[in-house]
Motif scaffolding. Structure first.
Motif, mmCIF file in Angstrom:
data_model
loop_
_atom_site.group_PDB
_atom_site.id
_atom_site.type_symbol
_atom_site.label_atom_id
_atom_site.label_comp_id
_atom_site.label_asym_id
_atom_site.label_seq_id
_atom_site.Cartn_x
_atom_site.Cartn_y
_atom_site.Cartn_z
ATOM 1 N N GLN A 106 0.821 -1.209 0.000
ATOM 2 C CA GLN A 106 0.000 0.000 0.000
ATOM 3 C C GLN A 106 0.855 1.259 0.000
ATOM 4 O O GLN A 106 0.531 2.252 -0.663
ATOM 5 C CB GLN A 106 -0.923 -0.004 1.233
ATOM 6 C CG GLN A 106 -1.887 1.175 1.310
ATOM 7 C CD GLN A 106 -2.920 1.166 0.202
ATOM 8 O OE1 GLN A 106 -3.962 0.556 0.332
ATOM 9 N NE2 GLN A 106 -2.655 1.866 -0.895
ATOM 10 N N GLU A 113 -6.529 1.780 -3.572
ATOM 11 C CA GLU A 113 -7.015 1.285 -2.278
ATOM 12 C C GLU A 113 -6.801 -0.229 -2.252
ATOM 13 O O GLU A 113 -7.454 -0.970 -2.988
ATOM 14 C CB GLU A 113 -8.490 1.597 -2.074
ATOM 15 C CG GLU A 113 -8.994 1.106 -0.719
ATOM 16 C CD GLU A 113 -10.490 1.268 -0.522
ATOM 17 O OE1 GLU A 113 -10.956 1.004 0.608
ATOM 18 O OE2 GLU A 113 -11.186 1.632 -1.480
ATOM 19 N N LEU A 114 -5.873 -0.672 -1.426
ATOM 20 C CA LEU A 114 -5.569 -2.096 -1.315
ATOM 21 C C LEU A 114 -6.379 -2.668 -0.152
ATOM 22 O O LEU A 114 -6.098 -2.386 1.017
ATOM 23 C CB LEU A 114 -4.070 -2.287 -1.086
ATOM 24 C CG LEU A 114 -3.521 -3.708 -1.197
ATOM 25 C CD1 LEU A 114 -3.766 -4.285 -2.585
ATOM 26 C CD2 LEU A 114 -2.029 -3.723 -0.870
#
Length: 246
Positions: A106, A113-114
């Motif tokens: 990230q 957006e992980l």
């Protein structure tokens, strides 16, 4: 119908689990459309990309402090970069243990957006009013306390299998699903699930490795147990991001 967001799936850990995650995601998209009162048809599904890349064994890597080709971070970064390059706004990792590298992934791709499988699952169980929770997972997932920490943040305690049971789970993963021996996988996984339920009562059992649901598909032995598939929870979360207004 409004526009959708491009989303991605980081797979290859193993390939069967990555392919199955696409199925779960498509099902989740159909459910999302119905919930919105919109018709389900080909053109209603969002653009989504699957990166199936060979990634070194995550559990083995977590047991080693040495750097080298056996570490999974670099291939995961490369795959995530490809998903970002095609415009993915949100990405799901189709592997539980790989979330040990979630923070570093990230950090390198802040524009994406992980999603975090364990946190999504913990929030889901909390919302469902779960009380007791037990976890079937890889040794790597246990080692980094991936689910224990996420569940604790949601106010839920977690029961861990015994050493012998954890060996059975490992066998079911590597000698079972990953070796295409589904009979062995079902035997290993169902025995552990039944022992957890016997020991801890009516707990919700988290199938915290993407191979476990594959090995238990259609298993009559565990039909009465409360099983939750984090991959399904994650697929639902990714579908929500795909249909969320920009």
């Amino acid at each position: 119908m409004g526009s959708t967001n491009v989303v991605g799936i980081l797979g290859g850990m193993g390939p069967a689990a990555g392919a199955d995650f696409v199925r779960l995601f498509v099902q989740a998209c159909a459910q999302e459309l119905r919930a919105r009162g919109e018709p389900v048809h080909d053109q209603a599904f969002p653009e989504h990309w699957l990166a199936q890349v060979p990634v070194p064994d995550r559990t083995r890597a977590l047991g080693s402090t040495e750097q080298g080709a056996h570490q999974p971070l670099e291939p995961m970064l490369q795959a995530l970069g490809r998903l970002a390059a095609v415009g993915s706004r949100a990405v799901a990792i189709a592997c539980n243990t790989a979330h040990a590298w979630h923070g570093r992934l990230q950090e390198r791709f802040p524009q994406v957006e992980l999603l975090h499988m364990a946190r999504e699952t913990a929030q889901h169980l909390s919302a469902q009013g779960a009380r007791g929770v037990a976890l079937m997972a890889t040794e790597g997932t246990y080692r980094v306390r991936l689910y224990e920490e996420a569940l604790a943040e949601a106010g839920l305690a977690c029961h861990i299998p015994s050493d012998t049971e954890r060996l059975a789970i490992t066998r079911g993963i590597f000698e079972g699903v990953k070796a295409d021996n589904m009979v062995l996988a079902e035997q290993c996984f169902s025995e552990v699930a039944l022992r957890l339920a016997e020991r801890h009562g009516p707990v919700t059992i988290i199938m915290g490795c993407t191979e476990v649901p594959l090995g238990l598909q259609g298993s009559a032995a565990v039909a009465g147990l409360d099983l939750v598939d984090p991959a399904q929870v994650l697929a639902t979360a990714l579908a929500r991001r795909a249909y969320r207004a920009s």
